[in-house]
Scaffold this motif. Sequence first.
Motif: not given
Length: 378
Positions: A62-89
């Motif tokens: 889940s990526v509900p805010t821009m802060d979460a989006a910035e965190a997602f950048k770091l998470i994606k760099q370390q993930s071993r599997v494909p990631l889906v971002a859950d976004i609303h609005f």
Amino acid sequence: MKGQSWIKRRQSKKIWVGNVPIGGDAPIAVQSMTNTDTCDVNATVAQINQLAEVGADIVRVSVPTMDAAEAFKLIKQQSRVPLVADIHFDYKIALKVAEYGVDCLRINPGNIGKEDRVAAVIKTAKDKNIPIRIGVNAGSLEKDLQVKYGEPTPEALVESAMRHIDILDRHNFDNYKISLKASDVFMTVSAYRILAQQIEQPLHLGITEAGGLRSGSVKSAVGLGLLLSEGIGDTIRVSLAADPVEEIKVGFDILKSLGLRQKGINFIACPSCSRQQFDVIKTVNELESRLEDIRDSLDVAIIGCVVNGPGEAKEADIGLTGGAGASLMYRDGNKDHKIDNQNLVDELEVEVRRQIEKRKQAINEKSHGEEVIKVVAS
């Protein structure tokens, strides 16, 4: 033959979520969703790794805010599997995670806002070859559909989905998959059956808010099992109010029971009765725990007596038939040797791992032989 499926899958368009194919002739993918605070990068990465360890093909975050989006950048760099971002609005969040390499966007075009915002997301997804997952949920239907139908219905779910699909169609975008989820099994099943006849895109299956570990697993097995048995479904998520790791385990168990994916040990075990010559339940539970790390397919039959034991053991890769004091082990359908009932778990674990290693060696030798033939031929 054990493990064989007689199900004819619905023909669907193949799309790619990262390196995982969805639809077409691809195996049905199993996915889950993190329940950590996305801004807690370490905790989220740790949970993604746990899910990957038990076989998750895809993980949603889940990526509900821009802060979460910035965190997602770091998470994606370390993930071993494909990631889906859950976004609303907020369409800007979708654009940001697309910039950071997201493998799929879970959005509803209708709730992103004005057409130009939707167009911006679609253009970015098209330019970066990022698929979109449209997710329709009975609990969040559009207000006019609630008025039109009075309550959530299969037809209302499908109409909502088609509205979102129409938006994508207007922008010539067909790299998407659809989910139609409700907590009611029959509503969900009926909605998927209707939509499966109207589109060729892959379908993501799930019974939303299914419940706790036991009740939710049963409800999901019934609903997803009905659809999968009809060939409907290209990727699944079992939604449980439990550790997400359990969602992956149950998902694979459902597919395994239908012969749609053979990943990990397939235990054939009796429920036990007074005829049992050893503690079947304790033995199976201990073996399941010890062998959770194995991803290769193997049928292991553990039967406590000689009534059904020999028949099941002959059909399994490894079989055990209960006997007084010592039980008989079968290998590849043939009687092999007896095991003291006090040592069943240890010896069965050794035998399973030996069989797995033997298969791997055979595969490697075959591959090496084929490479030699190619070199000689050239």
